[in-house]
Design an enzyme around this catalytic site. Structure first.
Site: not given
Length: 292
Positions: A214-215
């Site tokens: 996600p990041k």
DNA sequence: GCCCAGGCACATG
DNA sequence: CATGTGCATGGG
């Protein structure tokens, strides 16, 4: 008559001159964590993007960018976006003047997707100095020699390097992620199709790559595709948020809240906040970050 | 020695 | 879907 002259951009065959660089600060642009291939010499920066280089001189009233590719770097530095309007909204509507002043002149670069993907896979659970070293060794050994510097290597070249090469340059356990991802992209995983996707869909698509979660996906979308409707949550952002709230929330929830609050301006806010916090400042604007 | 750095893959409930 | 764990490496 305005009290301050506005910024003026002049392009010529040898580069770009920016007069009254109110929204262009080389130090803040390069050191806010979005890019890794730059070198701080005493009176200038050298910056390598893909296979192109520029040299940046900062003066009192103007910035001079020397390069053989002025048009490329005009796009790269996002010079057609009006940052003053964005800053005005962040200051007036969101009360963020403290961080926009600290990081004055930050711009979101328009970087090449493959280079951004590999760079941010390397960034995971790592620190910026080490990230820079790993990328430098990668380029010096696999990238084409352009006379004085090396280009970022192609997916094909990276896909055909042995796993031991990536361990040798210090990538640690990310070596396998890098090699797998280079192979996928070399084998046809499209990076252009992302331009046709909304950001949430693009994020899932990018997460199919090894080492992209996600990041890292958010960073790729922000720094390579200029999607400002993402809010990458790393350890620093989580730290700021949790200090402001006085409790611990998981990164997923932090990102969800911040994205909801800042919408299309999320990417800008994220860069100002990250830079501010990483430079060891303590926030006196907690109320502006915290949920109401 | 421990903790941390622009987290992720993978296993398990 | 949520939570937990291992993970290379170097600096403080």
């Amino acid at each position: 008559m305005p009290s301050e002259k506005s910024m003026e951009i002049i392009t010529d065959a040898d580069g770009i001159t920016i007069n009254n660089p109110l929204t262009f600060n080389p130090k803040h642009i390069l050191e806010c964590g979005q890019v890794f291939r730059y070198y701080d010499h005493n009176n200038h920066y050298d910056l390598i993007a893909g296979d192109k280089m520029c040299r940046i001189y900062t003066n009192e009233d103007f910035v001079r960018i020397k390069t053989e590719h002025p048009l490329f770097f005009t796009d790269y530095f996002d010079l057609s976006t009006d940052y003053q309007s964005i800053i005005n909204i962040l200051n007036q509507d969101y009360g963020l003047a403290e961080i926009t002043q600290f990081g004055h002149g930050i711009r979101i670069l328009r970087q090449e997707p493959f280079e951004t993907i590999i760079s941010f896979i390397i960034s995971a659970n790592n620190n910026i100095k080490r990230i820079q070293g790993i990328i430098e060794r990668l380029c010096d050994k696999l990238g084409e020699d352009r006379g004085g510097y090396h280009a970022f290597p192609s997916p094909y070249t990276m896909a055909n390097a042995p796993l031991d090469f990536y361990i040798g340059i210090g990538a640690g356990y990310r070596a396998e992620y890098i090699l797998k991802t280079a192979k996928m992209i070399s084998d046809g995983f499209s990076l252009d199709i992302i331009n046709q996707m909304p950001s949430d869909e693009a994020k899932k698509y990018l997460a199919r790559l090894s080492g992209v979660g996600p990041k890292v996906a958010d960073c790729i979308l922000l720094f390579a595709y200029h999607r400002t409707d993402v809010f990458p949550v790393d350890t620093w952002i989580a730290k700021v948020y949790n200090e402001a709230c006085g409790h611990c929330a998981d990164r997923n929830m932090i990102g969800k809240y911040l994205l909801e609050r800042y919408g299309n301006l999320s990417g800008y806010v994220q860069q100002y906040l990250f830079y501010y916090k990483r430079e060891n400042r303590n926030l006196s604007i907690k109320a502006q970050i915290r949920p109401s």
